[in-house]
Design a protein around this motif. Structure first.
Motif, PDB file in Angstrom:
ATOM      1  N   UNK B  32      -2.466 -66.942 -32.616  1.00 41.51           N
ATOM      2  CA  UNK B  32      -3.918 -66.942 -32.670  1.00 41.51           C
ATOM      3  C   UNK B  32      -4.295 -68.211 -33.432  1.00 41.51           C
ATOM      4  N   UNK B  34      -6.865 -71.573 -34.590  1.00 46.61           N
ATOM      5  CA  UNK B  34      -8.203 -71.895 -35.050  1.00 46.61           C
ATOM      6  C   UNK B  34      -8.278 -73.386 -35.397  1.00 46.61           C
ATOM      7  N   UNK B  36     -10.498 -75.393 -38.285  1.00 48.91           N
ATOM      8  CA  UNK B  36     -11.430 -75.356 -39.405  1.00 48.91           C
ATOM      9  C   UNK B  36     -11.854 -76.784 -39.714  1.00 48.91           C
ATOM     10  N   UNK B  46     -14.991 -72.339 -40.461  1.00 50.24           N
ATOM     11  CA  UNK B  46     -14.449 -72.221 -39.114  1.00 50.24           C
ATOM     12  C   UNK B  46     -15.224 -73.106 -38.151  1.00 50.24           C
ATOM     13  N   UNK B  49     -12.309 -70.822 -32.455  1.00 51.20           N
ATOM     14  CA  UNK B  49     -11.111 -70.017 -32.284  1.00 51.20           C
ATOM     15  C   UNK B  49     -10.694 -70.070 -30.830  1.00 51.20           C
ATOM     16  N   UNK B  90      -2.953 -67.984 -37.212  1.00 52.31           N
ATOM     17  CA  UNK B  90      -2.933 -66.646 -37.815  1.00 52.31           C
ATOM     18  C   UNK B  90      -1.714 -65.904 -37.282  1.00 52.31           C
ATOM     19  N   UNK B  94      -0.612 -61.238 -41.171  1.00 51.80           N
ATOM     20  CA  UNK B  94      -1.929 -61.402 -41.799  1.00 51.80           C
ATOM     21  C   UNK B  94      -2.005 -62.619 -42.711  1.00 51.80           C
ATOM     22  N   UNK B  95      -1.519 -63.732 -42.206  1.00 52.11           N
ATOM     23  CA  UNK B  95      -1.610 -64.960 -42.990  1.00 52.11           C
ATOM     24  C   UNK B  95      -2.139 -66.087 -42.110  1.00 52.11           C
ATOM     25  N   UNK B  96      -2.897 -66.962 -42.721  1.00 52.71           N
ATOM     26  CA  UNK B  96      -3.404 -68.139 -42.026  1.00 52.71           C
ATOM     27  C   UNK B  96      -2.679 -69.360 -42.566  1.00 52.71           C
ATOM     28  N   UNK B  97      -1.972 -70.050 -41.680  1.00 49.23           N
ATOM     29  CA  UNK B  97      -1.209 -71.241 -42.081  1.00 49.23           C
ATOM     30  C   UNK B  97      -1.902 -72.471 -41.526  1.00 49.23           C
ATOM     31  N   UNK B  98      -1.994 -73.497 -42.359  1.00 43.56           N
ATOM     32  CA  UNK B  98      -2.737 -74.696 -41.984  1.00 43.56           C
ATOM     33  C   UNK B  98      -1.812 -75.872 -41.683  1.00 43.56           C
ATOM     34  N   UNK B  99      -2.306 -76.725 -40.789  1.00 39.19           N
ATOM     35  CA  UNK B  99      -1.663 -78.013 -40.608  1.00 39.19           C
ATOM     36  C   UNK B  99      -2.084 -78.952 -41.726  1.00 39.19           C
TER      37      UNK B  99
END
Lengths: 115, 108
Positions: B32, B34, B36, B46, B49, B90, B94-99
Protein backbone atom coordinates in the motif's frame (compact mmCIF):
# COMPACT_ATOMS: atom_id res chain seq x y z
CA UNK A 1 -8.52 14.77 10.41
CA UNK A 2 -6.83 14.87 13.81
CA UNK A 3 -4.88 17.93 14.91
CA UNK A 4 -1.63 17.24 16.73
CA UNK A 5 0.18 19.59 19.08
CA UNK A 6 3.77 18.85 19.94
CA UNK A 7 5.83 20.47 22.65
CA UNK A 8 8.51 21.73 22.69
CA UNK A 9 8.82 22.86 19.11
CA UNK A 10 12.55 23.19 19.57
CA UNK A 11 15.12 23.00 22.32
CA UNK A 12 18.82 23.11 22.89
CA UNK A 13 20.01 20.53 25.35
CA UNK A 14 23.21 19.68 27.10
CA UNK A 15 24.93 16.35 26.63
CA UNK A 16 23.89 13.80 29.23
CA UNK A 17 20.51 15.33 30.01
CA UNK A 18 17.07 14.01 29.11
CA UNK A 19 14.16 15.72 27.45
CA UNK A 20 10.51 14.74 27.22
CA UNK A 21 8.47 15.59 24.15
CA UNK A 22 4.72 15.78 24.47
CA UNK A 23 2.17 14.94 21.82
CA UNK A 24 -1.46 15.97 22.29
CA UNK A 25 -4.19 14.98 19.82
CA UNK A 26 -7.57 16.65 19.61
CA UNK A 27 -9.41 13.35 19.21
CA UNK A 28 -9.06 9.81 20.47
CA UNK A 29 -6.75 7.68 18.40
CA UNK A 30 -5.67 4.10 18.76
CA UNK A 31 -2.24 4.16 17.21
CA UNK A 32 0.41 6.78 17.75
CA UNK A 33 3.82 6.70 16.15
CA UNK A 34 7.08 8.40 16.97
CA UNK A 35 9.54 9.13 14.18
CA UNK A 36 13.02 10.61 14.07
CA UNK A 37 14.39 12.68 11.23
CA UNK A 38 18.11 13.21 11.50
CA UNK A 39 19.65 16.13 9.62
CA UNK A 40 19.44 15.59 5.88
CA UNK A 41 17.84 12.18 6.26
CA UNK A 42 14.45 10.58 5.96
CA UNK A 43 11.98 9.68 8.67
CA UNK A 44 12.75 6.61 10.73
CA UNK A 45 10.13 4.98 12.90
CA UNK A 46 11.21 4.81 16.54
CA UNK A 47 8.20 3.08 18.05
CA UNK A 48 4.48 2.55 17.95
CA UNK A 49 2.56 3.53 21.07
CA UNK A 50 -0.84 2.01 21.77
CA UNK A 51 -2.84 2.95 24.80
CA UNK A 52 -2.80 0.37 27.54
CA UNK A 53 0.20 -1.56 26.31
CA UNK A 54 3.96 -1.24 26.11
CA UNK A 55 5.32 0.62 23.15
CA UNK A 56 6.73 -1.48 20.34
CA UNK A 57 10.22 -0.38 19.35
CA UNK A 58 11.89 -0.72 15.98
CA UNK A 59 15.26 -2.28 15.48
CA UNK A 60 17.96 0.06 16.74
CA UNK A 61 15.76 1.80 19.30
CA UNK A 62 15.45 0.70 22.92
CA UNK A 63 13.15 1.61 25.76
CA UNK A 64 15.96 2.74 28.06
CA UNK A 65 17.02 5.37 25.55
CA UNK A 66 13.56 6.36 24.29
CA UNK A 67 10.96 5.64 26.98
CA UNK A 68 7.42 6.29 25.81
CA UNK A 69 4.25 6.82 27.76
CA UNK A 70 0.71 6.53 26.44
CA UNK A 71 -1.60 7.20 29.36
CA UNK A 72 -4.77 7.74 27.30
CA UNK A 73 -6.11 7.88 23.76
CA UNK A 74 -5.17 11.52 23.17
CA UNK A 75 -1.70 11.88 24.64
CA UNK A 76 1.78 10.43 24.48
CA UNK A 77 5.28 11.39 25.50
CA UNK A 78 8.67 10.43 24.15
CA UNK A 79 11.74 10.94 26.31
CA UNK A 80 15.19 11.13 24.81
CA UNK A 81 17.49 10.00 27.60
CA UNK A 82 21.13 10.71 28.30
CA UNK A 83 21.42 12.73 25.15
CA UNK A 84 24.47 12.99 22.96
CA UNK A 85 25.04 15.18 19.87
CA UNK A 86 24.00 12.20 17.71
CA UNK A 87 20.48 12.60 19.11
CA UNK A 88 20.16 16.01 17.45
CA UNK A 89 17.14 15.46 15.24
CA UNK A 90 13.58 16.37 14.58
CA UNK A 91 11.22 14.09 16.49
CA UNK A 92 7.75 13.72 15.06
CA UNK A 93 4.56 12.40 16.53
CA UNK A 94 1.98 10.99 14.16
CA UNK A 95 -1.38 9.27 14.38
CA UNK A 96 -3.48 7.11 12.17
CA UNK A 97 -6.40 9.20 10.97
CA UNK A 98 -8.67 6.31 11.80
CA UNK A 99 -10.41 6.45 8.46
CA UNK A 100 -9.26 2.95 7.62
CA UNK A 101 -7.10 4.40 4.89
CA UNK A 102 -3.80 3.87 6.73
CA UNK A 103 -3.05 7.57 6.39
CA UNK A 104 -0.94 9.28 9.03
CA UNK A 105 -1.30 12.82 10.29
CA UNK A 106 1.89 14.42 11.58
CA UNK A 107 2.72 16.93 14.23
CA UNK A 108 4.95 19.88 13.48
CA UNK A 109 7.91 18.14 15.06
CA UNK A 110 10.29 18.89 17.90
CA UNK A 111 13.74 20.00 16.80
CA UNK A 112 16.34 19.03 19.36
CA UNK A 113 19.94 20.23 19.29
CA UNK A 114 22.33 18.55 21.70
CA UNK A 115 25.53 20.38 22.51
CA UNK B 1 11.52 -6.32 5.48
CA UNK B 2 10.15 -3.52 3.39
CA UNK B 3 12.28 -0.95 1.65
CA UNK B 4 11.47 2.24 -0.23
CA UNK B 5 14.01 3.77 -2.58
CA UNK B 6 13.94 7.27 -4.01
CA UNK B 7 17.04 7.54 -6.18
CA UNK B 8 16.91 11.30 -6.70
CA UNK B 9 17.79 13.51 -3.78
CA UNK B 10 17.29 16.72 -5.75
CA UNK B 11 15.18 17.52 -8.78
CA UNK B 12 15.07 20.89 -10.48
CA UNK B 13 12.65 21.69 -13.30
CA UNK B 14 11.35 24.77 -15.05
CA UNK B 15 7.81 25.95 -14.53
CA UNK B 16 5.52 24.31 -17.06
CA UNK B 17 7.84 21.37 -17.63
CA UNK B 18 6.88 17.82 -16.70
CA UNK B 19 8.20 16.40 -13.47
CA UNK B 20 8.60 12.78 -12.44
CA UNK B 21 9.79 11.56 -9.06
CA UNK B 22 10.92 7.98 -8.95
CA UNK B 23 10.05 5.52 -6.23
CA UNK B 24 10.80 1.82 -6.08
CA UNK B 25 9.91 -0.55 -3.32
CA UNK B 26 10.56 -4.03 -2.10
CA UNK B 27 7.96 -5.79 0.00
CA UNK B 28 6.90 -9.39 0.20
CA UNK B 29 3.24 -8.65 0.83
CA UNK B 30 0.66 -6.65 -1.03
CA UNK B 31 1.94 -3.06 -0.93
CA UNK B 32 0.00 0.00 0.00
CA UNK B 33 1.87 3.04 -1.26
CA UNK B 34 1.64 6.75 -0.60
CA UNK B 35 3.25 10.01 -1.51
CA UNK B 36 3.66 12.55 1.28
CA UNK B 37 4.75 16.13 0.77
CA UNK B 38 6.30 18.75 3.00
CA UNK B 39 6.13 22.34 1.84
CA UNK B 40 8.43 24.93 3.34
CA UNK B 41 7.54 25.60 6.99
CA UNK B 42 4.59 23.22 6.87
CA UNK B 43 3.91 19.80 8.30
CA UNK B 44 4.36 16.60 6.44
CA UNK B 45 1.04 15.75 4.80
CA UNK B 46 -0.47 13.18 2.53
CA UNK B 47 -0.41 13.97 -1.18
CA UNK B 48 -1.97 10.84 -2.59
CA UNK B 49 -2.51 7.11 -2.13
CA UNK B 50 -2.27 4.46 -4.80
CA UNK B 51 -5.54 2.88 -3.74
CA UNK B 52 -7.57 5.99 -4.44
CA UNK B 53 -6.14 6.33 -7.96
CA UNK B 54 -6.92 10.02 -7.99
CA UNK B 55 -5.10 13.11 -9.19
CA UNK B 56 -4.20 15.59 -6.47
CA UNK B 57 -2.89 19.05 -7.40
CA UNK B 58 -2.27 17.65 -10.87
CA UNK B 59 -0.10 14.81 -9.57
CA UNK B 60 -0.72 11.17 -10.36
CA UNK B 61 1.07 7.99 -9.42
CA UNK B 62 0.54 4.51 -10.74
CA UNK B 63 1.52 1.38 -8.90
CA UNK B 64 3.46 -0.94 -11.18
CA UNK B 65 3.81 -4.24 -9.38
CA UNK B 66 5.90 -5.75 -12.16
CA UNK B 67 8.53 -3.05 -11.83
CA UNK B 68 7.82 -2.52 -8.11
CA UNK B 69 7.53 1.18 -8.75
CA UNK B 70 5.24 4.02 -7.74
CA UNK B 71 6.53 7.05 -9.62
CA UNK B 72 4.92 10.45 -9.09
CA UNK B 73 4.21 12.56 -12.14
CA UNK B 74 2.88 15.94 -13.07
CA UNK B 75 2.70 17.14 -16.67
CA UNK B 76 3.18 20.84 -15.96
CA UNK B 77 5.09 21.81 -12.83
CA UNK B 78 4.17 24.96 -10.95
CA UNK B 79 6.31 27.02 -8.60
CA UNK B 80 4.09 26.07 -5.68
CA UNK B 81 5.09 22.43 -6.26
CA UNK B 82 8.52 23.17 -4.82
CA UNK B 83 8.70 20.94 -1.76
CA UNK B 84 10.14 17.77 -0.28
CA UNK B 85 8.38 14.64 -1.49
CA UNK B 86 8.47 11.29 0.29
CA UNK B 87 7.35 7.97 -1.05
CA UNK B 88 6.05 5.68 1.71
CA UNK B 89 4.90 2.10 2.10
CA UNK B 90 2.37 0.81 4.61
CA UNK B 91 3.09 -2.73 5.66
CA UNK B 92 0.87 -5.40 7.17
CA UNK B 93 2.41 -4.87 10.61
CA UNK B 94 0.92 -1.37 10.74
CA UNK B 95 4.01 0.64 9.97
CA UNK B 96 4.70 3.38 7.46
CA UNK B 97 8.21 3.30 6.01
CA UNK B 98 9.59 6.27 4.12
CA UNK B 99 12.01 6.69 1.29
CA UNK B 100 14.88 9.15 1.56
CA UNK B 101 12.88 11.95 -0.01
CA UNK B 102 13.30 14.12 -3.10
CA UNK B 103 13.59 17.88 -2.95
CA UNK B 104 11.85 19.44 -5.91
CA UNK B 105 12.63 22.97 -7.02
CA UNK B 106 10.50 24.52 -9.73
CA UNK B 107 12.19 27.48 -11.35
CA UNK B 108 10.36 30.33 -13.05
Amino acid sequence: SAVISQKPSRDICQRGTSLTIQCQVDSQVTMMFWYRQQPGQSLTLIATANQGSEATYESGFVIDKFPISRPNLTFSTLTVSNMSPEDSSIYLCSVDTGSGANVLTFGAGSRLTVL
Amino acid sequence: AQRVTQPEKLLSVFKGAPVELKCNYSYSGSPELFWYVQYSRQRLQLLLRHISRESIKGFTADLNKGETSFHLKKPFAQEEDSAMYYCALWSNDYKLSFGAGTTVTVRA
